[in-house]
Design an enzyme around this catalytic site. Structure first.
Site, PDB file in Angstrom:
ATOM      1  N   LYS A  29       0.836  -1.219   0.000  1.00  0.00           N
ATOM      2  CA  LYS A  29       0.000   0.000   0.000  1.00  0.00           C
ATOM      3  C   LYS A  29       0.868   1.265   0.000  1.00  0.00           C
ATOM      4  O   LYS A  29       0.622   2.194  -0.770  1.00  0.00           O
ATOM      5  CB  LYS A  29      -0.923   0.022   1.236  1.00  0.00           C
ATOM      6  CG  LYS A  29      -1.801  -1.215   1.383  1.00  0.00           C
ATOM      7  CD  LYS A  29      -2.674  -1.140   2.614  1.00  0.00           C
ATOM      8  CE  LYS A  29      -1.919  -1.067   3.925  1.00  0.00           C
ATOM      9  NZ  LYS A  29      -1.144  -2.294   4.266  1.00  0.00           N
ATOM     10  N   ARG A 104      -9.362   1.114   9.382  1.00  0.00           N
ATOM     11  CA  ARG A 104      -8.901  -0.210   9.823  1.00  0.00           C
ATOM     12  C   ARG A 104      -9.932  -0.905  10.683  1.00  0.00           C
ATOM     13  O   ARG A 104      -9.747  -2.055  11.047  1.00  0.00           O
ATOM     14  CB  ARG A 104      -7.633  -0.047  10.643  1.00  0.00           C
ATOM     15  CG  ARG A 104      -6.349  -0.212   9.843  1.00  0.00           C
ATOM     16  CD  ARG A 104      -5.219   0.058  10.797  1.00  0.00           C
ATOM     17  NE  ARG A 104      -4.047  -0.712  10.495  1.00  0.00           N
ATOM     18  CZ  ARG A 104      -3.023  -0.257   9.794  1.00  0.00           C
ATOM     19  NH1 ARG A 104      -3.066   0.934   9.272  1.00  0.00           N
ATOM     20  NH2 ARG A 104      -1.965  -1.010   9.605  1.00  0.00           N
ATOM     21  N   ARG A 143      11.887  -5.389   4.463  1.00  0.00           N
ATOM     22  CA  ARG A 143      11.643  -3.968   4.198  1.00  0.00           C
ATOM     23  C   ARG A 143      12.652  -3.078   4.936  1.00  0.00           C
ATOM     24  O   ARG A 143      12.992  -3.312   6.084  1.00  0.00           O
ATOM     25  CB  ARG A 143      10.237  -3.567   4.643  1.00  0.00           C
ATOM     26  CG  ARG A 143      10.016  -2.053   4.543  1.00  0.00           C
ATOM     27  CD  ARG A 143       8.597  -1.617   4.713  1.00  0.00           C
ATOM     28  NE  ARG A 143       7.961  -2.180   5.874  1.00  0.00           N
ATOM     29  CZ  ARG A 143       6.654  -2.205   6.073  1.00  0.00           C
ATOM     30  NH1 ARG A 143       5.849  -1.704   5.156  1.00  0.00           N
ATOM     31  NH2 ARG A 143       6.150  -2.740   7.156  1.00  0.00           N
ATOM     32  N   ARG A 176      11.825  -0.983  10.391  1.00  0.00           N
ATOM     33  CA  ARG A 176      10.778  -0.544  11.317  1.00  0.00           C
ATOM     34  C   ARG A 176      10.737  -1.486  12.519  1.00  0.00           C
ATOM     35  O   ARG A 176      10.836  -2.708  12.337  1.00  0.00           O
ATOM     36  CB  ARG A 176       9.417  -0.564  10.608  1.00  0.00           C
ATOM     37  CG  ARG A 176       9.103   0.725   9.909  1.00  0.00           C
ATOM     38  CD  ARG A 176       7.885   0.684   9.035  1.00  0.00           C
ATOM     39  NE  ARG A 176       6.708   0.039   9.569  1.00  0.00           N
ATOM     40  CZ  ARG A 176       5.540  -0.019   8.933  1.00  0.00           C
ATOM     41  NH1 ARG A 176       5.406   0.551   7.753  1.00  0.00           N
ATOM     42  NH2 ARG A 176       4.508  -0.635   9.462  1.00  0.00           N
ATOM     43  N   ARG A 187       0.208  -8.297  14.053  1.00  0.00           N
ATOM     44  CA  ARG A 187      -0.278  -7.316  13.059  1.00  0.00           C
ATOM     45  C   ARG A 187      -1.194  -7.998  12.047  1.00  0.00           C
ATOM     46  O   ARG A 187      -2.238  -7.464  11.671  1.00  0.00           O
ATOM     47  CB  ARG A 187       0.906  -6.668  12.322  1.00  0.00           C
ATOM     48  CG  ARG A 187       1.663  -5.678  13.181  1.00  0.00           C
ATOM     49  CD  ARG A 187       2.952  -5.251  12.512  1.00  0.00           C
ATOM     50  NE  ARG A 187       2.754  -4.542  11.266  1.00  0.00           N
ATOM     51  CZ  ARG A 187       3.693  -4.381  10.347  1.00  0.00           C
ATOM     52  NH1 ARG A 187       4.898  -4.892  10.532  1.00  0.00           N
ATOM     53  NH2 ARG A 187       3.430  -3.719   9.257  1.00  0.00           N
TER      54      ARG A 187
HETATM   55  P1  AP5 Z   1       4.881  -1.583   1.681  1.00  0.00           P
HETATM   56  O1  AP5 Z   1       4.467  -0.773   0.505  1.00  0.00           O
HETATM   57  O2  AP5 Z   1       5.678  -0.897   2.730  1.00  0.00           O
HETATM   58  O3  AP5 Z   1       3.608  -2.345   2.328  1.00  0.00           O
HETATM   59  P2  AP5 Z   1       2.365  -1.790   3.123  1.00  0.00           P
HETATM   60  O4  AP5 Z   1       1.165  -2.460   2.598  1.00  0.00           O
HETATM   61  O5  AP5 Z   1       2.361  -0.280   3.139  1.00  0.00           O
HETATM   62  O6  AP5 Z   1       2.709  -2.367   4.565  1.00  0.00           O
HETATM   63  P3  AP5 Z   1       2.703  -1.707   6.006  1.00  0.00           P
HETATM   64  O7  AP5 Z   1       3.417  -2.681   6.869  1.00  0.00           O
HETATM   65  O8  AP5 Z   1       3.241  -0.300   6.000  1.00  0.00           O
HETATM   66  O9  AP5 Z   1       1.205  -1.662   6.337  1.00  0.00           O
HETATM   67  P4  AP5 Z   1       0.574  -1.595   7.694  1.00  0.00           P
HETATM   68  O10 AP5 Z   1      -0.814  -1.304   7.342  1.00  0.00           O
HETATM   69  O11 AP5 Z   1       0.809  -2.747   8.576  1.00  0.00           O
HETATM   70  O12 AP5 Z   1       1.409  -0.420   8.459  1.00  0.00           O
HETATM   71  P5  AP5 Z   1       1.066   1.109   8.800  1.00  0.00           P
HETATM   72  O13 AP5 Z   1       2.308   1.865   8.652  1.00  0.00           O
HETATM   73  O14 AP5 Z   1      -0.155   1.547   8.095  1.00  0.00           O
HETATM   74  O15 AP5 Z   1       5.683  -2.852   1.115  1.00  0.00           O
HETATM   75  C1  AP5 Z   1       6.183  -3.847   1.975  1.00  0.00           C
HETATM   76  C2  AP5 Z   1       7.507  -4.390   1.400  1.00  0.00           C
HETATM   77  O16 AP5 Z   1       7.231  -5.068   0.175  1.00  0.00           O
HETATM   78  C3  AP5 Z   1       8.539  -3.304   1.068  1.00  0.00           C
HETATM   79  O17 AP5 Z   1       9.813  -3.797   1.360  1.00  0.00           O
HETATM   80  C4  AP5 Z   1       8.378  -3.091  -0.454  1.00  0.00           C
HETATM   81  O18 AP5 Z   1       9.582  -2.685  -1.060  1.00  0.00           O
HETATM   82  C5  AP5 Z   1       7.952  -4.479  -0.912  1.00  0.00           C
HETATM   83  N1  AP5 Z   1       7.018  -4.442  -2.055  1.00  0.00           N
HETATM   84  C6  AP5 Z   1       5.926  -3.654  -2.184  1.00  0.00           C
HETATM   85  N2  AP5 Z   1       5.292  -3.935  -3.337  1.00  0.00           N
HETATM   86  C7  AP5 Z   1       6.007  -4.921  -3.945  1.00  0.00           C
HETATM   87  C8  AP5 Z   1       5.842  -5.638  -5.169  1.00  0.00           C
HETATM   88  N3  AP5 Z   1       4.797  -5.385  -6.000  1.00  0.00           N
HETATM   89  N4  AP5 Z   1       6.744  -6.582  -5.481  1.00  0.00           N
HETATM   90  C9  AP5 Z   1       7.793  -6.863  -4.640  1.00  0.00           C
HETATM   91  N5  AP5 Z   1       8.005  -6.209  -3.464  1.00  0.00           N
HETATM   92  C10 AP5 Z   1       7.101  -5.242  -3.126  1.00  0.00           C
HETATM   93  O19 AP5 Z   1       0.678   0.982  10.352  1.00  0.00           O
HETATM   94  C11 AP5 Z   1       1.627   0.727  11.348  1.00  0.00           C
HETATM   95  C12 AP5 Z   1       0.920   0.691  12.699  1.00  0.00           C
HETATM   96  O20 AP5 Z   1       0.337   1.980  13.004  1.00  0.00           O
HETATM   97  C13 AP5 Z   1      -0.248  -0.279  12.843  1.00  0.00           C
HETATM   98  O21 AP5 Z   1       0.188  -1.594  13.132  1.00  0.00           O
HETATM   99  C14 AP5 Z   1      -1.060   0.348  13.974  1.00  0.00           C
HETATM  100  O22 AP5 Z   1      -0.492   0.081  15.245  1.00  0.00           O
HETATM  101  C15 AP5 Z   1      -0.908   1.835  13.697  1.00  0.00           C
HETATM  102  N6  AP5 Z   1      -1.996   2.352  12.837  1.00  0.00           N
HETATM  103  C16 AP5 Z   1      -1.846   2.878  11.586  1.00  0.00           C
HETATM  104  N7  AP5 Z   1      -3.042   3.243  11.101  1.00  0.00           N
HETATM  105  C17 AP5 Z   1      -3.960   2.924  12.032  1.00  0.00           C
HETATM  106  C18 AP5 Z   1      -5.385   3.023  12.069  1.00  0.00           C
HETATM  107  N8  AP5 Z   1      -6.090   3.538  11.057  1.00  0.00           N
HETATM  108  N9  AP5 Z   1      -6.030   2.556  13.174  1.00  0.00           N
HETATM  109  C19 AP5 Z   1      -5.348   2.052  14.221  1.00  0.00           C
HETATM  110  N10 AP5 Z   1      -3.996   1.920  14.246  1.00  0.00           N
HETATM  111  C20 AP5 Z   1      -3.307   2.357  13.149  1.00  0.00           C
END
Ligand code: AP5
Length: 232
Positions: A29, A104, A143, A176, A187
């Site tokens: 994402k 979420r 990552r 991270r 997660r």
């Molecule tokens: P990446 O693009 O970083 O993946 P992502 O889907 O963004 O994964 P996240 O781990 O960031 O999502 P998340 O929802 O768990 O975390 P968030 O920061 O929102 O890609 C991942 C890897 O794959 C990278 O190395 C990339 O290079 C590789 N890749 C990508 N696409 C590829 C492809 N097509 N082919 C090959 N490789 C590829 O949230 C973190 C924390 O914040 C949560 O756990 C929670 O505690 C809190 N939080 C955030 N938002 C909320 C909310 N709305 N409500 C409550 N808590 C929240």
């Protein structure tokens, strides 16, 4: 092997709506949100990035969110809503934005729907990132993020040109804290229990499109832009 790339193309037409990216941790994402917002010249609203910035600065919000994030849980809804509601009200969001990491929970989805209606954004376009769960562990443990600009790499799939250095600004690449194996399980569980049901919530409203998120990054970007063009 693909490398983390940056689009140099001029912006496409205005987004003119809210675009929601939904999918499990590691689905891509954040990677796609960066590509799409560069292409459209629109703001990328990542709740995860916003929380990480608060944690880094040691704000009261950051101190509350830090232990929750490090254990793989979800930050309470009212905190998320306050933070993102304020962000969406800023002038740069007037012509649309990409939401990455919100909603979420069902409560967040209902609240957001109301906020978008009241803000004149209408119905959102929701992109569902579909990926085999078996791929996620490698994506998350591999990552690395640039400490300066937040660019996303992967030591296995999308390495930087120089090890541990960002291609764009030379910043140091770091892991991270929630990408440790012991946090990834909780997660994924939080996603399955609280966020995955939103896929049907949006599908039943006719605003959701599935994308094969296991494809090459450039192919996923192409598919997302196609969906956004057709959804106009
Ligand atoms: P990446 O693009 O970083 O993946 P992502 O889907 O963004 O994964 P996240 O781990 O960031 O999502 P998340 O929802 O768990 O975390 P968030 O920061 O929102 O890609 C991942 C890897 O794959 C990278 O190395 C990339 O290079 C590789 N890749 C990508 N696409 C590829 C492809 N097509 N082919 C090959 N490789 C590829 O949230 C973190 C924390 O914040 C949560 O756990 C929670 O505690 C809190 N939080 C955030 N938002 C909320 C909310 N709305 N409500 C409550 N808590 C929240």
């Amino acid at each position: 092997m693909a490398e983390a790339g940056q689009s140099k193309k001029r912006p496409l037409e205005k987004l003119d709506r809210a675009v929601i990216f939904i999918g499990p941790p590691g689905a891509g994402k954040g990677t796609q949100a960066k590509e799409i917002t560069r292409l459209y010249g629109a703001p990328h609203l990542s709740t995860g990035d916003m929380f990480r910035e608060h944690v880094e600065k040691g704000t009261p919000l950051g101190r509350q969110a830090k232990p929750i994030m490090e254990n793989g849980g979800l930050v309470p809804d009212p905190i998320v809503m306050g933070m993102i509601g304020e962000r969406i009200s800023r002038p740069d969001c007037a012509h649309g934005f990409v939401l990455d990491g919100i909603p979420r929970t069902e409560a967040q989805a209902k609240w957001l729907g109301e906020l978008l209606k009241q803000g004149g954004f209408g119905r959102p376009a929701v992109i569902h990132f579909v990926v085999d769960p078996g791929l996620l562990l490698k994506r998350l443990t591999g990552r690395r993020m640039c400490q300066v600009g937040g660019e996303i790499y992967n030591v296995y799939e999308r390495p930087p040109k120089v090890p541990n250095r960002c291609d764009h600004d030379g910043g140091e690449l770091v892991q991270r804290p929630d990408d440790r194996e012991e946090v990834i399980g909780p997660r994924l569980q939080a996603y399955a229990e609280q966020t995955a049901p939103l896929v049907e919530y949006y599908r039943s409203q006719g605003v959701l499109a599935d994308v094969d998120a296991a494809a090459e990054v450039a192919d996923v970007t192409r598919r997302v832009t196609e969906i956004l063009r057709k959804a106009r």
